[in-house]
Design a protein around this motif. Structure first.
Motif, short mmCIF file in Angstrom:
data_model
loop_
_atom_site.label_atom_id
_atom_site.label_comp_id
_atom_site.label_asym_id
_atom_site.label_seq_id
_atom_site.Cartn_x
_atom_site.Cartn_y
_atom_site.Cartn_z
N ARG A 63 0.89 -1.21 -0.03
CA ARG A 63 0.04 -0.01 0.00
C ARG A 63 0.73 1.30 0.03
N LEU A 64 1.82 1.13 0.72
CA LEU A 64 2.82 2.47 0.90
C LEU A 64 3.45 2.61 -0.49
N GLN A 66 2.37 1.75 -3.62
CA GLN A 66 1.40 2.27 -4.51
C GLN A 66 0.86 3.77 -4.19
N THR A 67 0.82 4.27 -3.05
CA THR A 67 0.57 5.77 -2.59
C THR A 67 1.84 6.38 -2.69
N SER A 68 2.91 6.12 -2.75
CA SER A 68 4.01 7.00 -2.91
C SER A 68 4.70 7.13 -3.98
N LYS A 70 4.93 7.14 -8.40
CA LYS A 70 4.15 6.94 -9.64
C LYS A 70 4.62 5.97 -10.45
N VAL A 76 0.78 -1.10 -11.14
CA VAL A 76 -0.20 -0.80 -10.25
C VAL A 76 -1.44 -1.83 -10.04
N THR A 80 -1.98 -3.88 -6.85
CA THR A 80 -3.22 -4.20 -6.33
C THR A 80 -3.77 -5.82 -5.95
N THR A 83 -1.58 -7.10 -3.12
CA THR A 83 -2.16 -6.48 -1.82
C THR A 83 -3.32 -7.43 -1.27
#
Length: 106
Positions: A63-64, A66-68, A70, A76, A80, A83
């Motif tokens: 998750r980190l 994916q959000t941190s 590009k 991606v 997902t 995850t």
């Protein structure tokens, strides 16, 4: 493992994050293997508990990641899916632990 290899060679993702993800992700299976030959019920529960913690940690690093950063859409999508797999493994291993505890009379 393939994701970590890709990230380390094709992206600017921090090496520490990649190493953490790799360590947590590979620890899940290693501890499940050890649990399969647990010497006692408590040992079995302990090794599965470590696997559960590692699965949850793997989900965190994914998750980190994916959000941190590009990242390309295909990566991606793969993150997902991984995850979701880490979450499913957490639920499965958690259920194994509860069932074993119930069988031991706790």
């Amino acid at each position: 493992m393939k994701l970590c290899q890709f990230l380390s060679t094709k992206t600017e993702v921090n090496r520490i994050l990649i190493n953490q993800l790799f360590a947590a992700g590979t620890s899940i299976g290693a501890n499940l293997e050890e649990a399969g030959s647990g010497e006692t019920g408590k040992d079995f529960i302990h090794k599965n508990s470590i696997s559960l913690k590692e699965a949850r940690e793997t989900g965190y690093w994914l998750r980190l990641l994916q959000t941190s950063y590009k990242l390309p859409p295909g990566i991606v999508k793969g993150i997902t899916e991984l995850t979701q797999e880490a979450d499913e493994l957490s639920r499965i291993v958690g259920k194994i632990i509860v069932n074993k505890m119930n069988n031991l009379g706790r």
